[in-house]
Design a protein around this motif. Structure first.
Motif, PDB file in Angstrom:
ATOM      1  N   TYR A 422      28.277  -5.427   1.251  1.00 46.74           N
ATOM      2  CA  TYR A 422      26.907  -5.641   0.796  1.00 46.74           C
ATOM      3  C   TYR A 422      25.905  -5.209   1.864  1.00 46.74           C
ATOM      4  N   ILE A 423      26.164  -5.600   3.098  1.00 40.55           N
ATOM      5  CA  ILE A 423      25.253  -5.241   4.187  1.00 40.55           C
ATOM      6  C   ILE A 423      25.182  -3.732   4.355  1.00 40.55           C
ATOM      7  N   LEU A 424      26.339  -3.082   4.371  1.00 39.72           N
ATOM      8  CA  LEU A 424      26.367  -1.626   4.510  1.00 39.72           C
ATOM      9  C   LEU A 424      25.696  -0.967   3.310  1.00 39.72           C
ATOM     10  N   GLY A 425      25.960  -1.481   2.109  1.00 35.44           N
ATOM     11  CA  GLY A 425      25.348  -0.917   0.914  1.00 35.44           C
ATOM     12  C   GLY A 425      23.835  -1.024   0.940  1.00 35.44           C
ATOM     13  N   ALA A 426      23.319  -2.167   1.402  1.00 33.48           N
ATOM     14  CA  ALA A 426      21.864  -2.342   1.490  1.00 33.48           C
ATOM     15  C   ALA A 426      21.260  -1.370   2.493  1.00 33.48           C
ATOM     16  N   ILE A 427      21.940  -1.168   3.614  1.00 35.04           N
ATOM     17  CA  ILE A 427      21.439  -0.253   4.641  1.00 35.04           C
ATOM     18  C   ILE A 427      21.407   1.180   4.116  1.00 35.04           C
ATOM     19  N   VAL A 428      22.481   1.596   3.480  1.00 31.77           N
ATOM     20  CA  VAL A 428      22.549   2.961   2.956  1.00 31.77           C
ATOM     21  C   VAL A 428      21.496   3.181   1.870  1.00 31.77           C
ATOM     22  N   PHE A 429      21.386   2.237   0.941  1.00 39.13           N
ATOM     23  CA  PHE A 429      20.407   2.371  -0.131  1.00 39.13           C
ATOM     24  C   PHE A 429      18.990   2.441   0.428  1.00 39.13           C
ATOM     25  N   ALA A 430      18.655   1.513   1.341  1.00 37.80           N
ATOM     26  CA  ALA A 430      17.299   1.477   1.887  1.00 37.80           C
ATOM     27  C   ALA A 430      16.991   2.738   2.689  1.00 37.80           C
ATOM     28  N   ALA A 431      17.979   3.220   3.437  1.00 33.00           N
ATOM     29  CA  ALA A 431      17.754   4.428   4.242  1.00 33.00           C
ATOM     30  C   ALA A 431      17.469   5.633   3.354  1.00 33.00           C
ATOM     31  N   ILE A 432      18.229   5.775   2.286  1.00 33.03           N
ATOM     32  CA  ILE A 432      18.031   6.917   1.377  1.00 33.03           C
ATOM     33  C   ILE A 432      16.719   6.768   0.610  1.00 33.03           C
ATOM     34  N   TRP A 433      16.478   5.587   0.067  1.00 33.00           N
ATOM     35  CA  TRP A 433      15.276   5.361  -0.732  1.00 33.00           C
ATOM     36  C   TRP A 433      14.012   5.597   0.096  1.00 33.00           C
ATOM     37  N   SER A 434      14.008   5.120   1.337  1.00 29.07           N
ATOM     38  CA  SER A 434      12.812   5.218   2.173  1.00 29.07           C
ATOM     39  C   SER A 434      12.487   6.650   2.573  1.00 29.07           C
ATOM     40  N   ARG A 435      13.417   7.557   2.430  1.00 29.78           N
ATOM     41  CA  ARG A 435      13.147   8.966   2.734  1.00 29.78           C
ATOM     42  C   ARG A 435      12.290   9.614   1.653  1.00 29.78           C
ATOM     43  N   PHE A 436      12.269   9.020   0.475  1.00 30.38           N
ATOM     44  CA  PHE A 436      11.549   9.618  -0.643  1.00 30.38           C
ATOM     45  C   PHE A 436      10.398   8.753  -1.151  1.00 30.38           C
ATOM     46  N   PHE A 437      10.447   7.449  -0.879  1.00 28.89           N
ATOM     47  CA  PHE A 437       9.424   6.551  -1.407  1.00 28.89           C
ATOM     48  C   PHE A 437       8.910   5.639  -0.296  1.00 28.89           C
ATOM     49  N   ARG A 438       7.651   5.261  -0.406  1.00 27.31           N
ATOM     50  CA  ARG A 438       7.037   4.408   0.613  1.00 27.31           C
ATOM     51  C   ARG A 438       7.426   2.956   0.457  1.00 27.31           C
ATOM     52  N   ARG A 439       7.716   2.543  -0.767  1.00 23.72           N
ATOM     53  CA  ARG A 439       8.066   1.147  -1.028  1.00 23.72           C
ATOM     54  C   ARG A 439       9.390   1.069  -1.756  1.00 23.72           C
ATOM     55  N   GLY A 440      10.011  -0.096  -1.668  1.00 19.02           N
ATOM     56  CA  GLY A 440      11.203  -0.339  -2.451  1.00 19.02           C
ATOM     57  C   GLY A 440      10.847  -0.464  -3.928  1.00 19.02           C
ATOM     58  N   PRO A 441      11.836  -0.426  -4.824  1.00 18.81           N
ATOM     59  CA  PRO A 441      11.565  -0.492  -6.266  1.00 18.81           C
ATOM     60  C   PRO A 441      10.762  -1.720  -6.677  1.00 18.81           C
ATOM     61  N   LEU A 442      11.214  -2.897  -6.295  1.00 22.54           N
ATOM     62  CA  LEU A 442      10.495  -4.114  -6.678  1.00 22.54           C
ATOM     63  C   LEU A 442       9.185  -4.260  -5.919  1.00 22.54           C
ATOM     64  N   GLU A 443       9.152  -3.768  -4.684  1.00 19.79           N
ATOM     65  CA  GLU A 443       7.917  -3.813  -3.910  1.00 19.79           C
ATOM     66  C   GLU A 443       6.844  -2.950  -4.572  1.00 19.79           C
ATOM     67  N   TYR A 444       7.252  -1.818  -5.114  1.00 19.35           N
ATOM     68  CA  TYR A 444       6.302  -0.948  -5.814  1.00 19.35           C
ATOM     69  C   TYR A 444       5.732  -1.651  -7.044  1.00 19.35           C
ATOM     70  N   LEU A 445       6.600  -2.280  -7.825  1.00 20.60           N
ATOM     71  CA  LEU A 445       6.142  -2.974  -9.022  1.00 20.60           C
ATOM     72  C   LEU A 445       5.236  -4.145  -8.669  1.00 20.60           C
ATOM     73  N   LEU A 446       5.593  -4.876  -7.625  1.00 17.91           N
ATOM     74  CA  LEU A 446       4.787  -6.022  -7.221  1.00 17.91           C
ATOM     75  C   LEU A 446       3.413  -5.570  -6.737  1.00 17.91           C
ATOM     76  N   ASN A 447       3.377  -4.493  -5.967  1.00 18.43           N
ATOM     77  CA  ASN A 447       2.102  -3.972  -5.494  1.00 18.43           C
ATOM     78  C   ASN A 447       1.243  -3.492  -6.653  1.00 18.43           C
ATOM     79  N   ALA A 448       1.862  -2.816  -7.619  1.00 21.70           N
ATOM     80  CA  ALA A 448       1.120  -2.327  -8.780  1.00 21.70           C
ATOM     81  C   ALA A 448       0.553  -3.481  -9.596  1.00 21.70           C
ATOM     82  N   ALA A 449       1.304  -4.572  -9.671  1.00 21.58           N
ATOM     83  CA  ALA A 449       0.851  -5.723 -10.455  1.00 21.58           C
ATOM     84  C   ALA A 449      -0.377  -6.396  -9.855  1.00 21.58           C
ATOM     85  N   THR A 450      -0.622  -6.199  -8.567  1.00 19.29           N
ATOM     86  CA  THR A 450      -1.775  -6.824  -7.928  1.00 19.29           C
ATOM     87  C   THR A 450      -3.026  -5.948  -7.963  1.00 19.29           C
TER      88      THR A 450
END
Length: 457
Positions: A422-450
């Motif tokens: 789980y720890i390794l999976g979270a690190i890999v996912f976050a590293a890849i995602w952050s190369r293309f997007f400024r926020r995480g998936p749920l962080e983006y939705l939460l920011n948009a909702a405000t």
């Protein structure tokens, strides 16, 4: 300079930097020591460590009576990781409300509206997740914390620190008295009229008093985090004082508890007996780790409505993540006045609160100093830091993953392979995602909702 993604869900890009000091006419402003981005990157590293700590408590094998390394790692993470998470949440609130100086006027009203919107969303999301995973979900509690914090966002660091200290010293005793006064029949009568209790078994009474992260005592962590946010964490003097404070709180609280009750009053491995330790043994059932009292379990007791620790369920069905306990940790509700002298995780005593807060301060200061002064570490830790920038996604994701991979659920694992995965999976996912997007998936939705907060006038 490499752009750093914004911190977790409680902040937005334009508010991630501390307010710039006003330049007096005809004079120059002296730059604050250290890179301003450092303290935020350090916070992201601390968030990642908090997330990994909760992974350990929720997924790793339960501690055994033997003092092996795994048992020590589990016991050290239990309670302290969620307390660190709550402290960081308080810090992040101030990124919205104004870091070193509170926002006022229109900006202040919009900031409060954003916090209120996030609170409602987290309360709703937490309630939905609790319908499946029980009281182990901390998000609904966050919603309550944030709503109460709205009344404190303009206070100074000193005032916030005094309030946090007062809560830590007084509220555990008050909570004990209130729980003694609220008999089972009274609680059942209150819960009978509570729609949240009917939806998810995590009702208003749980959120405020009897749950795993009760507001009456856990606000100490949130308010302490708000106080930390009012300080210049890049200043060497502040760093040294906070390090001394964190060490004093940690050593003082756990040392005093050990003197009064022995090591079992601080760390209690399964079968080791600490104060009010859970007594059940089967995974994921109401009997597993106690009904309403086991710590580290995922049932209605531990991390459920009975204020146990790190649990994931709330009912009584066996072999179900949504209804039983998910582990057999150490803490539990205080059963007698003598238990108030202990510091076992999730007992919610004064010494438990002070000790967890001391650890949280040490981690935050340590991460900040390490990131500021060790550029190579910042580069090497970038994938881990990325997890901290999307901690809401990482937190919710590990519960959803347990549903998809039942063999990795708490109370079922026999080795540390699942939690490391789980720890390794979270690190890999976050590293890849952050190369293309400024926020995480749920962080983006939460920011948009405000976004509607910008229409406040």
């Amino acid at each position: 300079m490499t752009q750093i993604p914004p911190p977790q869900e409680t902040s937005a890009p334009q508010e991630n930097s501390p307010p710039r000091p006003q330049t007096p006419s005809g004079g120059a402003v002296r730059a604050s020591p250290g890179p301003s981005i450092g303290r935020l990157v350090g916070l992201d590293l601390a968030r990642a460590l908090a997330v990994f700590g909760m992974y350990i408590v929720h997924i790793a094998p339960m501690p055994s009576a033997g003092n092996d390394l795994g048992s020590w790692v589990y016991s050290l993470a239990e309670g302290r990781s969620s307390a660190l998470f709550a402290t960081l949440a308080g810090f992040s609130l101030m990124l919205i409300a104004g870091r070193l100086e509170p926002k006022t006027g229109l900006a202040g009203r919009r900031a409060k509206a954003r916090i209120a919107i996030r609170a409602v969303i987290l309360l709703t999301l937490g309630t939905v997740l609790a319908m499946e995973y029980g009281d182990i979900i901390i998000l609904a509690y966050y919603g309550v914390y944030f709503l109460l914090a709205l009344f404190l966002v303009r206070l100074s660091a000193r005032t916030l620190a005094i309030i946090a200290a007062g809560i830590a010293l007084v509220m555990p005793q008050l909570a004990f008295v209130l729980k003694m006064w609220l008999s089972d029949s009274v609680q059942q009568s209150i819960n009978a009229y509570d729609p949240l209790e009917k939806l998810s078994t995590v009702g208003v009474l749980d959120l405020l008093l009897t749950g795993l992260y009760p507001t009456i005592t856990w606000m100490a962590f949130v308010i302490a985090g708000m106080a930390l946010a009012r300080l210049d964490l890049t200043a060497a003097t502040v760093q040294r004082r906070l390090a001394a404070l964190g060490a004093s709180l940690t050593v003082g609280a756990y040392g005093l508890a050990t003197l009064l009750g022995g090591t079992s009053a601080v760390l209690s491995f399964r079968g080791g007996g600490g104060p009010s330790s859970g007594s059940g043994s089967g995974p994921m059932g109401n009997g597993s780790m106690g009904s309403g009292s086991g710590a580290g379990s995922m049932g209605n007791g531990s991390m459920g409505s009975g204020s146990g620790a790190e649990s994931m369920g709330s009912g009584s069905g066996a072999e179900s993540m949504g209804s039983g306990s998910m582990g057999s940790g150490s803490g539990g509700p205080v059963q007698s006045a003598s238990d108030l002298l202990g510091a076992v995780s999730h007992t919610g005593t004064t010494l438990d609160t002070i000790g967890c807060l001391g650890v949280a301060i040490l981690v935050i200061v340590g991460a900040t100093v390490a990131i500021d002064r060790l550029p190579r570490l910042r580069r090497l830790a970038k994938p881990v830091i990325a997890v901290g920038t999307m901690s809401l996604t990482a937190y919710v994701g590990h519960f959803l993953a347990q549903s998809a991979w039942p063999a990795s659920g708490a109370g079922t694992t026999k080795s540390w392979v699942p939690v490391l995965t789980y720890i390794l999976g979270a690190i890999v996912f976050a590293a890849i995602w952050s190369r293309f997007f400024r926020r995480g998936p749920l962080e983006y939705l939460l920011n948009a909702a405000t976004k509607p907060a910008q229409y406040i006038r």
